[in-house]
Structures are given as C-alpha cells and as structure tokens.
Design an enzyme around this catalytic site. Structure first.
Site, PDB file in Angstrom:
ATOM      1  CG  ASN A 125      -0.462  -0.238   2.513  1.00 46.23           C
ATOM      2  OD1 ASN A 125       0.578  -0.850   2.673  1.00 46.23           O
ATOM      3  ND2 ASN A 125      -1.156   0.255   3.518  1.00 46.23           N
TER       4      ASN A 125
ATOM      5  CD  GLU B  79      -1.632   4.651   4.515  1.00 40.70           C
ATOM      6  OE1 GLU B  79      -1.209   5.498   5.331  1.00 40.70           O
ATOM      7  OE2 GLU B  79      -2.319   3.666   4.858  1.00 40.70           O
ATOM      8  CG  ASN B  80      -0.852  11.372  -1.585  1.00 43.58           C
ATOM      9  OD1 ASN B  80      -1.235  12.486  -1.261  1.00 43.58           O
ATOM     10  ND2 ASN B  80       0.026  11.174  -2.547  1.00 43.58           N
TER      11      ASN B  80
ATOM     12  CE1 TYR C  78      -4.614  11.358   5.417  1.00 48.55           C
ATOM     13  CE2 TYR C  78      -6.758  10.801   6.324  1.00 48.55           C
ATOM     14  CZ  TYR C  78      -5.471  11.259   6.495  1.00 48.55           C
ATOM     15  OH  TYR C  78      -5.038  11.606   7.745  1.00 48.55           O
TER      16      TYR C  78
ATOM     17  CB  CYS D 236      -5.275  -1.309  -1.804  1.00 51.04           C
ATOM     18  SG  CYS D 236      -6.646  -0.536  -0.942  1.00 51.04           S
TER      19      CYS D 236
ATOM     20  CD  GLU E   7      -5.364  -5.893  -1.388  1.00 48.15           C
ATOM     21  OE1 GLU E   7      -4.789  -4.788  -1.264  1.00 48.15           O
ATOM     22  OE2 GLU E   7      -6.181  -6.307  -0.547  1.00 48.15           O
TER      23      GLU E   7
ATOM     24  CB  CYS F 293     -11.069  -2.228  -0.048  1.00 47.77           C
ATOM     25  SG  CYS F 293     -10.294  -1.718  -1.596  1.00 47.77           S
TER      26      CYS F 293
ATOM     27  CB  CYS G 191      -8.652  -4.534  -3.848  1.00 49.96           C
ATOM     28  SG  CYS G 191      -7.456  -3.216  -3.507  1.00 49.96           S
TER      29      CYS G 191
END
Ligand code: THU
Length: 160
Positions: free
Chosen positions: A61, A63-64, A67, A72, A74, A111, A114
C-alpha cells in the site's frame, strides 16, 4: 418477490497445510509489508502476484497526505503486473497485513475496489486467479477472485 441466497466458498489452511507454491506467494506478500508506505494508517499491507510465466510481482500500500490519492497493496501489484507483463495471466494473488508489530491473526479482507480489480484481472485473462489471504492463525484461500465478489460487473454488462 423472489428471495435469493448467495453463497461463496473459501478454505482456511494452517501454514504447513499450504503448498510450496502458495507459500512462495505469501512469503513475498509478507516481505512486502516492510516496503509499505503507510504513515497515516500504520497498517502495512503486502501483496504478491504470480504470473503464468512464473514471475512474482510485488506490491504494497502507498498512502498519501491527500488520502484518496493512495492505493492498496493488491491494486499496486496487479497494476504493476499489467504494466510489465500485459500478456501474462495472473494465476495467484497473496496478501498479508501487519500492524501493531505483528501480522494480523485473522486475514485482512480486500476492499471492494480491489475485489473489482481482481475480477477484471480474471476476466481479462479468462482463467481463475487464486486469492490467498494470510493470517497468523489461518490463511484463507479462494479458488477464484469471483468467490470474493458476488454479482460481478464485467465488460459484458456494459453491452446491456
Ligand atoms: N489497504 C490495502 O492495501 N489493502 C486492503 O485490502 C485494505 C486496505 C490499505 C489501504 C490503506 O493504506 C491502509 O490499508 C488502511 O486502510
């Protein structure tokens, strides 16, 4: 009115019940949790996609601070596979989650976005992609990504 019960199938395995090929994918997914960039959630997710030609593609994953701009594990792995080996079916996808200093006892559940990308991957190559969700207590194995997402939306649905 008609009522439908939708069922799905998964199997739970202990680590030593898995095959060497399954463990290989999960080992990379576990290793990848160390590369996860997750300063906001602290939830490290690693993934590994196995291709028909034997190549293993890593993902984790990303992130930023904005958000929703993150991605993710996957999808990071599946999109990297598609970018580097567009003609190679993905036959297996492994995922592992690490938080609070240890891998999760129960597998993390992918999720919805994904799952939709997994479905597209399966559909694109016309074969099943096995999905392995690692947990310290048990690994959950889905024979096909479709087992994670009932009532799938695929290219045929666009035709109406
Ligand atoms: N995450 C994944 O990478 N895969 C999943 O299946 C669930 C969630 C990431 C996204 C975010 O970086 C963090 O886990 C917390 O949601």
């Amino acid at each position: 009115m008609k009522e439908y019960n939708l069922t799905t199938k998964m199997r739970a395995y202990k680590w030593d019940e898995l095959t060497d090929e399954q463990r290989e994918v999960l080992e990379m997914a576990k290793e990848q949790t160390k590369h996860s960039y997750c300063p906001y959630s602290g939830f490290h997710v690693g993934a590994a996609a196995k291709l028909a030609n034997g190549t293993l593609i890593p993902g984790c994953n990303q992130e930023n601070a904005a958000y929703p701009s993150g991605l993710c594990a996957e999808r990071t792995a599946l999109f990297a596979a598609g970018a580097q080996y567009p003609d190679q079916p993905v036959t297996r996808l492994g995922i592992a989650c690490f938080t609070g200093g240890h891998f999760t006892k129960e597998p993390g559940s992918p999720c919805g976005a994904c799952r939709q990308v997994m479905i597209e991957t399966e559909h694109r190559y016309g074969g099943k992609m096995e999905v392995l969700l690692y947990g310290e207590d048990a690994t959950w194995v889905f024979e096909s990504a479709a087992d994670l997402l009932p009532l799938i939306f695929v290219s045929e649905n666009l035709k109406g």
